[in-house]
Design an enzyme around this catalytic site. Structure first.
Site, PDB file in Angstrom:
ATOM      1  CB  SER A  73     -41.110 -47.082  19.463  1.00 27.23           C
ATOM      2  OG  SER A  73     -41.778 -46.422  20.512  1.00 27.23           O
ATOM      3  CE1 TYR A 179     -37.776 -47.460  23.565  1.00 25.06           C
ATOM      4  CE2 TYR A 179     -39.886 -46.630  24.311  1.00 25.06           C
ATOM      5  CZ  TYR A 179     -39.043 -47.002  23.288  1.00 25.06           C
ATOM      6  OH  TYR A 179     -39.457 -46.905  21.982  1.00 25.06           O
ATOM      7  CB  SER A 180     -38.444 -41.780  28.897  1.00 24.48           C
ATOM      8  OG  SER A 180     -39.307 -40.661  29.066  1.00 24.48           O
ATOM      9  CG  ASN A 181     -42.958 -43.084  24.472  1.00 24.27           C
ATOM     10  OD1 ASN A 181     -42.496 -43.538  23.441  1.00 24.27           O
ATOM     11  ND2 ASN A 181     -43.723 -43.805  25.289  1.00 24.27           N
TER      12      ASN A 181
END
Length: 393
Positions: A73, A179-181
């Site tokens: 990330s 939190y989100s990809n």
């Protein structure tokens, strides 16, 4: 975006014995259960590099001190800087609905570009959502035997977005932080839509090329890592038996621009120092990037692609860490980019993320050792704890 870059020459790296406290610290991190670690510290004493542990199971060689590795990330910081570079060029507006650029998706029109970079969109994380009450809503398969057997499969970024949008949103746009990809896959697609070019080409034009980051790549679907590199492993159970597999080679399209890039500790040091030193973005956009949104969550502060973290002794760092299936990367800097710490780890990953706590504790000690003394805090910013190495981060 300015393409002017200052002289990138750095002091010759000191031998390990000249900074025995750093060598001891990375040995402690390895001893917490990791296979190997590389570390680079750039401060008022010059630059120190070292490594500890092993580059691969069954071997005796240490990890190369500037080996290539998957950075997980930390990719998000590169993506955020890229989007902000296009904002500086007048091609993207932060507070414009993302749907204006990506009309092919059924995006909530309240979701802005800023919300994507800030993780305040509420869009489902395609690698799965974990709720405070213990509920887990799975996304794509990224662990266990099924992932190992299919680790060379190609996912289209649009496929990942469509999977996420088929799930309920976590919250109303802008109402919270999670939190989100998926946010950063959408950011990638947004870059490609407004420029008409692959995001890797735009990354080369605006960041990698100007900074001379010749060891950093956005592989998209390419499975190999160029030498030298340490090896990454994944452990899973099947029919009551434990299996450990070398997963250094894998198709990273399953995480896409949520975490697919490859780099080195030197390139990460050059990048974060140049970014925070004002070499990539206009001052007003850099300030936006490093200003976290208040969320009411204790010790949490996320700006646009970076965490703002307070540490023991009054210090403050700008950071993003990340892990992907047995490789992990650390990237920390003072807010002005003058003192940096970058690292690479290789380890045996598993679905339970069993190394996360030990890794986090050892990393916190290292962080306090490098940045703790003499750093003035900025009371206007909130903080965020060190992120453990994990595939979804």
């Amino acid at each position: 975006m300015s393409s002017t870059v200052t002289d990138q020459t750095t002091p010759i790296a000191a031998a390990g014995p000249d900074r025995p406290e750093l060598q001891q610290a990375i040995q402690e991190i390895v001893d917490s259960g990791l296979l190997g670690m590389q570390l680079r510290v750039h401060d008022e004493r010059g630059e120190w590099v070292g490594s500890a542990g092993r580059a691969e199971l069954g071997g005796t060689a240490k990890p190369p001190t500037n080996g290539r590795h998957r950075i997980g990330s930390n990719t998000k910081t590169f993506i955020a800087a890229l989007v902000l570079g296009l904002v500086a060029e007048g091609r993207i507006e932060l507070d414009t609905p993302a749907a204006n650029y990506l009309s092919e998706f059924d995006l909530d029109p309240r979701i802005t570009v800023r919300m994507l970079l800030q993780h305040t969109s509420g869009i489902f994380n395609f690698t799965g959502e974990y709720y405070p009450d213990g509920t887990v809503v799975p996304g794509i398969v990224w662990s266990g035997k099924e992932w190992v057997d299919n680790r060379f499969r190609t996912y289209r970024p649009e496929e990942l977005v469509e999977l996420a949008l088929a799930k309920p949103a976590r919250f109303e746009p802008g109402a919270d932080w999670s939190y989100s990809n998926t946010n950063y896959v959408l950011a990638r697609l947004l870059v490609e839509r407004v420029t008409g070019r692959p995001y890797a080409e735009e990354m080369q034009r605006l960041i990698l090329g100007p900074l001379g980051l010749t060891d950093t790549v956005a592989p998209t679907t390419e499975s190999d890592i160029a030498e030298p590199h340490a090896h990454a492993y994944y452990r899973y159970e099947d029919a009551g038996e434990q299996h450990t597999v070398d997963v250094t080679r894998q198709n990273p399209s399953w995480i896409s621009s949520g975490g697919d890039m490859i780099s080195t500790t030197r390139d990460l040091q050059t990048f974060i120092s140049a970014l925070l030193g004002g070499k990539l973005l206009p001052a007003e956009l850099l300030a936006e990037m490093c200003t976290p949104r208040p969320t009411g969550i204790p010790n949490m502060g996320y700006g646009l692609g970076v965490f703002v973290q307070d540490i023991d002794g009054g210090g403050r760092v700008i950071t993003h860490n990340g892990g992907i299936s047995g490789h992990a990367a650390l990237m920390f800097s003072t807010p002005d980019g003058t003192k940096t710490m970058t690292g690479a780890l290789n380890y045996v990953d598993d679905a339970a993320q069993s190394l996360a706590v030990a890794f986090q504790q050892a990393t916190q000690r290292l962080l306090n050792q490098v940045f703790g003394p003499g750093q003035a805090a900025d009371p206007t910013q909130s903080a965020q704890p060190t992120q453990p190495a994990q595939s979804t981060n």
